[in-house]
Write an enzyme that holds these catalytic residues in place. Structure first.
Site, PDB file in Angstrom:
ATOM      1  N   GLU A   1      10.524   8.355  -1.041  1.00 56.38           N
ATOM      2  CA  GLU A   1      11.393   7.429  -1.782  1.00 56.38           C
ATOM      3  C   GLU A   1      12.046   8.095  -2.990  1.00 56.38           C
ATOM      4  O   GLU A   1      12.929   7.498  -3.605  1.00 56.38           O
ATOM      5  CB  GLU A   1      10.611   6.184  -2.222  1.00 56.38           C
TER       6      GLU A   1
ATOM      7  N   GLY B   1       2.024   5.869  -7.571  1.00 53.92           N
ATOM      8  CA  GLY B   1       1.742   5.477  -8.956  1.00 53.92           C
ATOM      9  C   GLY B   1       0.366   5.986  -9.295  1.00 53.92           C
ATOM     10  O   GLY B   1       0.097   7.174  -9.142  1.00 53.92           O
ATOM     11  N   GLU B   2      -0.499   5.083  -9.686  1.00 52.41           N
ATOM     12  CA  GLU B   2      -1.874   5.471 -10.028  1.00 52.41           C
ATOM     13  C   GLU B   2      -2.811   4.476  -9.341  1.00 52.41           C
ATOM     14  O   GLU B   2      -2.808   3.290  -9.662  1.00 52.41           O
ATOM     15  CB  GLU B   2      -2.033   5.458 -11.558  1.00 52.41           C
ATOM     16  N   SER B   3      -3.586   4.982  -8.389  1.00 51.89           N
ATOM     17  CA  SER B   3      -4.387   4.081  -7.548  1.00 51.89           C
ATOM     18  C   SER B   3      -5.444   3.325  -8.344  1.00 51.89           C
ATOM     19  O   SER B   3      -5.766   2.180  -8.018  1.00 51.89           O
ATOM     20  CB  SER B   3      -5.048   4.869  -6.415  1.00 51.89           C
TER      21      SER B   3
ATOM     22  N   CYS C   1       1.461   8.066  -1.324  1.00 47.61           N
ATOM     23  CA  CYS C   1       0.680   8.682  -2.399  1.00 47.61           C
ATOM     24  C   CYS C   1      -0.436   7.745  -2.886  1.00 47.61           C
ATOM     25  O   CYS C   1      -1.417   7.573  -2.173  1.00 47.61           O
ATOM     26  CB  CYS C   1       1.610   9.139  -3.519  1.00 47.61           C
TER      27      CYS C   1
ATOM     28  N   ARG D   1      -8.341  12.711  -3.856  1.00 50.27           N
ATOM     29  CA  ARG D   1      -7.284  12.466  -4.838  1.00 50.27           C
ATOM     30  C   ARG D   1      -6.902  13.765  -5.545  1.00 50.27           C
ATOM     31  O   ARG D   1      -7.740  14.657  -5.690  1.00 50.27           O
ATOM     32  CB  ARG D   1      -7.746  11.454  -5.885  1.00 50.27           C
TER      33      ARG D   1
ATOM     34  N   HIS E   1       6.269  11.553  -1.501  1.00 51.14           N
ATOM     35  CA  HIS E   1       7.154  10.458  -1.919  1.00 51.14           C
ATOM     36  C   HIS E   1       8.535  10.590  -1.275  1.00 51.14           C
ATOM     37  O   HIS E   1       9.456  11.093  -1.922  1.00 51.14           O
ATOM     38  CB  HIS E   1       7.365  10.510  -3.434  1.00 51.14           C
TER      39      HIS E   1
ATOM     40  N   ILE F   1       3.375  14.671  -5.924  1.00 47.92           N
ATOM     41  CA  ILE F   1       3.082  14.506  -7.352  1.00 47.92           C
ATOM     42  C   ILE F   1       1.625  14.086  -7.495  1.00 47.92           C
ATOM     43  O   ILE F   1       1.260  12.963  -7.138  1.00 47.92           O
ATOM     44  CB  ILE F   1       4.009  13.443  -8.001  1.00 47.92           C
ATOM     45  N   ARG F   2       0.800  14.987  -7.957  1.00 55.38           N
ATOM     46  CA  ARG F   2      -0.658  14.739  -8.062  1.00 55.38           C
ATOM     47  C   ARG F   2      -1.146  14.020  -6.798  1.00 55.38           C
ATOM     48  O   ARG F   2      -1.809  12.984  -6.840  1.00 55.38           O
ATOM     49  CB  ARG F   2      -0.983  13.929  -9.328  1.00 55.38           C
TER      50      ARG F   2
HETATM   51  N1  GLN Z   1      -3.091  10.791  -8.319  1.00 57.82           N
HETATM   52  C1  GLN Z   1      -2.630   9.439  -8.150  1.00 57.82           C
HETATM   53  C2  GLN Z   1      -3.785   8.509  -7.801  1.00 57.82           C
HETATM   54  O1  GLN Z   1      -4.906   8.916  -7.757  1.00 57.82           O
HETATM   55  C3  GLN Z   1      -1.563   9.340  -7.099  1.00 57.82           C
HETATM   56  C4  GLN Z   1      -0.310  10.014  -7.580  1.00 57.82           C
HETATM   57  C5  GLN Z   1       0.963   9.437  -7.045  1.00 57.82           C
HETATM   58  O2  GLN Z   1       1.003   8.332  -6.486  1.00 57.82           O
HETATM   59  N2  GLN Z   1       2.046  10.143  -7.269  1.00 57.82           N
HETATM   60  O3  GLN Z   1      -3.538   7.366  -7.591  1.00 57.82           O
END
Ligand code: GLN
Length: 216
Positions: free
Chosen positions: A191, A52-54, A84, A118, A189, A149-150
């Site tokens: 999942e 997700g987004e940390s 991630c 990151r 991921h 993904i990122r």
């Molecule tokens: N770039 C996201 C972060 O800094 C991580 C991306 C992801 O979980 N797919 O949290």
């Protein structure tokens, strides 16, 4: 010996792809439920922190007063798997932390002796899929189909941490899966599901389930 059917895994459900983790874990034969408050950690044999987004998860963890309970869970020796953003949250250090409005760097729960960068692949590709060799899973000769993904990578890996998978980028090997005792983390991921809704790659979660069962 506890039987698999009595084991329950929690998936942190504040933000991110919680549902996908719940699905794969159930397909691996354990019970799985979302975790939004501290009391929901009771009785779990393991916990997954999703992608997700940390920075958003960091804020929500504190808003939901989950920081100390999650730290305690991580240090209790129960299995914890971060994918991630989850890998970032388990890292002891973030090399390029985001800053909040007041200039304070994002925080992590820590426990895993790695330093992550990151969005590390960003200069190459925002998101990509590739096959990676992964130590310690079943049929290790068959590479894991890994969706990035990122994604972060682990730029420094402590001496007590085992690197389970690497990706070679611009002449350097970057750790994208690591394990230290009860803690497992992947940059990617597993999942992520295929078009049929079935987990394309259950072997990383299977490894986590074996860690939950204290088999390895
Ligand atoms: N770039 C996201 C972060 O800094 C991580 C991306 C992801 O979980 N797919 O949290």
């Amino acid at each position: 010996m506890i039987s698999t059917t009595t084991l329950t895994a929690g998936v942190l459900a504040l933000q991110g792809d919680t549902q996908e983790h719940l699905q794969v874990l159930r397909a691996c034969g354990v019970m799985a439920r979302p975790v939004r408050r501290a009391s929901e950690l009771d009785g779990l044999a393991g916990l997954t922190i999703p992608g997700g987004e940390s920075t958003a998860m960091d804020r929500l963890i504190r808003a939901f007063e989950l920081e100390q309970p999650l730290r305690d869970f991580i240090r209790s020796g129960k299995a914890v798997y971060g994918s991630c953003a989850g890998m970032i949250l388990l890292a002891d250090k973030v090399l390029d932390p985001a800053l909040d409005g007041s200039g304070a760097p994002q925080r992590t729960l820590g426990g895993l002796d790695i330093a992550v960068r990151r969005n590390a692949f960003g200069r190459q590709r925002e998101s990509f899929e590739t096959a990676v060799r992964f130590t310690g899973i079943s049929a290790p000769q068959r590479p894991v189909h890994a969706v990035f993904i990122r994604a972060p990578w682990a730029e420094r890996v402590g001496s007590g941490v085992e690197t389970l998978a690497e990706v070679r980028i611009e002449g350097a090997n970057r750790a994208v899966a690591v394990r230290s005792g009860n803690l497992l983390a992947t940059s990617f991921h597993p999942e992520a599901t295929g078009a049929d809704g079935v987990a394309a790659e259950p072997r990383v979660h299977e490894l986590f389930v074996r860690m939950m069962k204290q088999e390895l």
